[in-house]
Scaffold this motif. Sequence first.
Motif, PDB file in Angstrom:
ATOM      1  N   GLU A  92       5.954  10.646  -5.043  1.00 52.23           N
ATOM      2  CA  GLU A  92       7.136   9.915  -4.586  1.00 52.23           C
ATOM      3  C   GLU A  92       6.847   9.151  -3.294  1.00 52.23           C
ATOM      4  N   GLN A  93       6.117   9.764  -2.386  1.00 53.14           N
ATOM      5  CA  GLN A  93       5.770   9.087  -1.139  1.00 53.14           C
ATOM      6  C   GLN A  93       4.865   7.894  -1.405  1.00 53.14           C
ATOM      7  N   GLN A  94       3.952   8.049  -2.351  1.00 50.76           N
ATOM      8  CA  GLN A  94       3.078   6.930  -2.733  1.00 50.76           C
ATOM      9  C   GLN A  94       3.891   5.774  -3.296  1.00 50.76           C
ATOM     10  N   LEU A  95       4.910   6.107  -4.075  1.00 50.47           N
ATOM     11  CA  LEU A  95       5.776   5.065  -4.623  1.00 50.47           C
ATOM     12  C   LEU A  95       6.545   4.359  -3.513  1.00 50.47           C
ATOM     13  N   LEU A  96       7.038   5.134  -2.555  1.00 50.04           N
ATOM     14  CA  LEU A  96       7.731   4.545  -1.410  1.00 50.04           C
ATOM     15  C   LEU A  96       6.805   3.611  -0.629  1.00 50.04           C
ATOM     16  N   ASN A  97       5.555   4.044  -0.451  1.00 52.89           N
ATOM     17  CA  ASN A  97       4.581   3.235   0.280  1.00 52.89           C
ATOM     18  C   ASN A  97       4.270   1.934  -0.451  1.00 52.89           C
ATOM     19  N   LYS A  98       4.470   1.945  -1.769  1.00 49.72           N
ATOM     20  CA  LYS A  98       4.211   0.749  -2.576  1.00 49.72           C
ATOM     21  C   LYS A  98       5.486  -0.040  -2.844  1.00 49.72           C
ATOM     22  N   ASP A  99       6.549   0.298  -2.099  1.00 49.98           N
ATOM     23  CA  ASP A  99       7.821  -0.445  -2.145  1.00 49.98           C
ATOM     24  C   ASP A  99       8.623  -0.251  -3.427  1.00 49.98           C
ATOM     25  N   PHE A 100       8.377   0.822  -4.148  1.00 49.88           N
ATOM     26  CA  PHE A 100       9.262   1.138  -5.270  1.00 49.88           C
ATOM     27  C   PHE A 100      10.586   1.641  -4.698  1.00 49.88           C
ATOM     28  N   ASP A 101      11.681   1.307  -5.364  1.00 47.94           N
ATOM     29  CA  ASP A 101      12.972   1.793  -4.890  1.00 47.94           C
ATOM     30  C   ASP A 101      13.804   2.472  -5.976  1.00 47.94           C
ATOM     31  N   ALA A 102      13.278   2.565  -7.204  1.00 45.82           N
ATOM     32  CA  ALA A 102      14.033   3.234  -8.263  1.00 45.82           C
ATOM     33  C   ALA A 102      13.093   3.738  -9.356  1.00 45.82           C
TER      34      ALA A 102
END
Length: 218
Positions: A92-102
């Motif tokens: 989840e943190q990796q997704l946040l770092n890659k600008d995913f929001d959903a």
Amino acid sequence: MKKLIILMALALIGCSSASLVTNWKNPEIVLFDANKVLIVGMTSNTEARAQFEEKLQDEFSKRNIEAFKSIDLFDVEFTSSEKSEEELSEVEQQLLNKDFDAILFTKIIGSENKETFRKRMSKMDWSLNSFNEDYLEHQPIFYEEDYYEEFTIYHAETSLYCICVGKERELIWRGNIDITDPVNIDKTIDDYIKLVVFALKEQDLIFRKEYRDEITSL
């Protein structure tokens, strides 16, 4: 009320192998926009997963919303073994770092077998006025193996999660969808995706309804 509207609209779509059973939206959310969405189809059938995620990705692309398939982001080793909460938090943190929001997450949560009368026997015939007539009409019950038709209903669930900063893992929307006796995988996937897109659009989540100006005259 929105659930009723969705069900009525779906009735107009035509024969579909998918039907919306429940439709829940976070009451604190009015509108929800996403710029980068991860599509996750949880199934051990790799071919079906790839097909489902790709077709759903196309729906986002049509609306100029960036979406990625989990089958492209998660390697084989990731899905072949059980993950801990810590490992998922790292993802989840990796997704946040890659600008995913959903995250739009779909899975099959159960199935059940159903039994129904054969169609030609399903209509009640009020013209049968005697025991003889009634018996002769329905005696196939004794000897025709296919008098009853068996079919399987799969219970699926699609959930929309926000992974925005400060709102990690917040549930935005969840829809429970029944898939009736899927025979044609292509049609089943198309029906399911059409239903999910319609439901999200009706709730003003990611997709938007197309409002038309109404002209009235007195």
